[in-house]
Design a protein around this motif. Structure first.
Motif, PDB file in Angstrom:
ATOM      1  N   LEU A 157      55.539  14.715  17.629  1.00  0.00           N
ATOM      2  CA  LEU A 157      55.166  14.717  19.041  1.00  0.00           C
ATOM      3  C   LEU A 157      53.751  14.179  19.243  1.00  0.00           C
ATOM      4  O   LEU A 157      53.503  13.364  20.142  1.00  0.00           O
ATOM      5  CB  LEU A 157      55.286  16.135  19.606  1.00  0.00           C
ATOM      6  CG  LEU A 157      55.004  16.320  21.092  1.00  0.00           C
ATOM      7  CD1 LEU A 157      55.900  15.434  21.940  1.00  0.00           C
ATOM      8  CD2 LEU A 157      55.195  17.776  21.483  1.00  0.00           C
ATOM      9  N   VAL A 158      52.830  14.608  18.389  1.00  0.00           N
ATOM     10  CA  VAL A 158      51.445  14.133  18.490  1.00  0.00           C
ATOM     11  C   VAL A 158      51.370  12.628  18.224  1.00  0.00           C
ATOM     12  O   VAL A 158      50.705  11.881  18.960  1.00  0.00           O
ATOM     13  CB  VAL A 158      50.537  14.910  17.510  1.00  0.00           C
ATOM     14  CG1 VAL A 158      49.157  14.268  17.425  1.00  0.00           C
ATOM     15  CG2 VAL A 158      50.411  16.367  17.943  1.00  0.00           C
ATOM     16  N   GLN A 159      52.067  12.175  17.194  1.00  0.00           N
ATOM     17  CA  GLN A 159      52.058  10.745  16.880  1.00  0.00           C
ATOM     18  C   GLN A 159      52.671   9.930  18.009  1.00  0.00           C
ATOM     19  O   GLN A 159      52.164   8.846  18.350  1.00  0.00           O
ATOM     20  CB  GLN A 159      52.816  10.503  15.571  1.00  0.00           C
ATOM     21  CG  GLN A 159      52.094  11.013  14.332  1.00  0.00           C
ATOM     22  CD  GLN A 159      52.989  11.067  13.108  1.00  0.00           C
ATOM     23  OE1 GLN A 159      54.082  10.494  13.108  1.00  0.00           O
ATOM     24  NE2 GLN A 159      52.543  11.771  12.072  1.00  0.00           N
ATOM     25  N   ASP A 160      53.741  10.440  18.602  1.00  0.00           N
ATOM     26  CA  ASP A 160      54.376   9.731  19.715  1.00  0.00           C
ATOM     27  C   ASP A 160      53.432   9.670  20.915  1.00  0.00           C
ATOM     28  O   ASP A 160      53.340   8.640  21.594  1.00  0.00           O
ATOM     29  CB  ASP A 160      55.685  10.423  20.094  1.00  0.00           C
ATOM     30  CG  ASP A 160      56.661   9.483  20.785  1.00  0.00           C
ATOM     31  OD1 ASP A 160      56.319   8.303  20.973  1.00  0.00           O
ATOM     32  OD2 ASP A 160      57.754   9.929  21.148  1.00  0.00           O
ATOM     33  N   CYS A 161      52.732  10.770  21.184  1.00  0.00           N
ATOM     34  CA  CYS A 161      51.737  10.782  22.268  1.00  0.00           C
ATOM     35  C   CYS A 161      50.713   9.665  22.063  1.00  0.00           C
ATOM     36  O   CYS A 161      50.438   8.878  22.982  1.00  0.00           O
ATOM     37  CB  CYS A 161      51.002  12.123  22.299  1.00  0.00           C
ATOM     38  SG  CYS A 161      51.657  13.311  23.460  1.00  0.00           S
TER      39      CYS A 161
END
Length: 389
Positions: free
Chosen positions: A97-101
């Protein structure tokens, strides 16, 4: 989720995070992240307005979250009661999720504690005071969660900020928390016993979305000062102080028929039940005057008393464990001041409020994480539409 969606739709987004790294609560929730539930519906949530969460849940159903997780390359399995888990540690979901953000262009600023928020003149946005200085933004999303699990950094600061911006609060309290019982309520020697039960709240009348007598079947755990486990935590969401709890320790069985069955008359209730339940629990539940007598010698009233003790045990808990042991927090920002489709404030221009900060609390089983996803997604989409007008 809100930041990811708004960034993906072309907005410049800064996510202010007070912790050294984002998502600690997500990382430790459930071990392998019970991230949604295939049986999800609005009636699984406690809220002043039970219909409030329907639009966001309808717009982002469980299968959408499952597709997103698969798109991140994470393996998924379904467990009891429709719960969807990863088969790898929850940190993998957090990292994805953090990487996608960041891939969508969202800037994540850690160690940035928000102290206060002030509206700018003429509806021009907000000035946000933080430990790293002042920020200005045209639109603001409050996504600070609740004070449940303070040991992982959770605070009630979101409630304070929302209230300062003109929002009413529904009184908050622990939810999905163990029940505390008065000393000697049954037997102090039961700690550690776990078994499947049916637990109910007779004459609940607490939510228009619930049946008159809501009932859940799941595992129960006896603790040193009460009861816990999934069954207890589910009931705790809708329980109110002074309310009675009913326990069936033989769910799906007909104890009255067992007692009256052929060949049972020479047995004692204790002998019969110790094949079905833990011995310590049997001894705690059975009336002493009946436990050791032959079943054939017992009156109809005595048999009914045994059945009631085993399959309709009634007790009034002393209370719930506090926020340190609560998996969620009931209450929060009053949803009657928030648009259910966009999650936009109806009392403050350019403000959105999402997640557990709102007075929306789901049952145990992936419901609260899914509300985080769905409400964040609804707000992210609405922000992009609002900016395009």
């Amino acid at each position: 989720m809100c930041a990811r969606e708004a960034s993906a739709r072309g907005l410049a987004v800064a996510l202010l995070e007070r912790a050294p790294s984002p998502g600690r609560k997500l990382c430790i929730s459930g071990g392998k992240a019970n991230f949604t539930n295939r049986r999800l519906a609005a009636h699984h949530y406690a809220c002043v307005d039970p219909a409030f969460c329907e639009p966001a849940l309808d717009a982002f159903p469980p299968q959408d979250m499952e597709r997103l997780v698969h798109g991140w390359g994470l393996p998924v399995e379904e467990r009891a009661h429709g719960q969807l888990f990863l088969t790898v540690p929850a940190k993998r979901l957090l990292d994805a999720l953090v990487q996608d953000c960041r891939r969508q262009g969202c800037a994540i600023h850690c160690r940035t504690d928000v102290h206060d928020v002030a509206p700018l003149p003429g509806g021009a946005g907000f000035e946000v005071g933080t430990s790293q200085g002042l920020w200005r933004c045209r639109r603001l999303v409050l996504a600070l969660g609740s004070p449940a699990w303070p040991q992982c950094g959770a605070t009630g600061s979101g409630f304070r900020l929302a209230q300062a911006l003109g929002h009413r609060l529904v009184e908050h309290a622990p939810a999905l928390a163990p029940f505390r019982m008065a000393p000697g309520w049954l037997d102090d020697n039961l700690a550690g016993i776990s078994l499947p039960v049916r637990i109910g709240l007779p004459q609940a009348g607490l939510s228009p979305a619930l049946a008159a007598d809501p009932v859940w079947q799941d595992d129960l755990l006896f603790t040193h000062d009460g009861i816990s486990g999934p069954a207890s935590l589910k009931a705790s969401l809708f329980w109110r102080p002074g309310q009675e709890v009913a326990l069936d320790f033989l769910p799906g069985s007909d104890l009255a028929a067992l007692l009256d069955g052929p060949g049972q008359g020479k047995q004692t209730p204790r002998g019969l039940l110790r094949r079905l339940l833990p011995q310590r629990l049997v001894d705690a539940l059975l009336p002493p005057e009946s436990a050791g007598r032959k079943i054939a010698e017992l009156s109809r009233a005595a048999r009914q008393q045994i059945c009631a003790r085993i399959q309709d045990f009634r007790t009034v808990p002393a209370g719930l464990a506090g926020l340190k042991k609560a998996e969620a927090c009931r209450g929060g920002v009053d949803t009657r001041q928030v648009d259910p489709y966009s999650l936009q404030s109806t009392v403050r221009e350019n403000l959105w409020i999402v997640g557990e900060l709102l007075d929306v609390t789901g049952l145990l089983g992936g419901y609260n994480l899914h509300w985080a996803w769905a409400s964040g997604m609804a707000a992210g989409r609405a922000l992009a539409l609002f900016a395009g007008k």
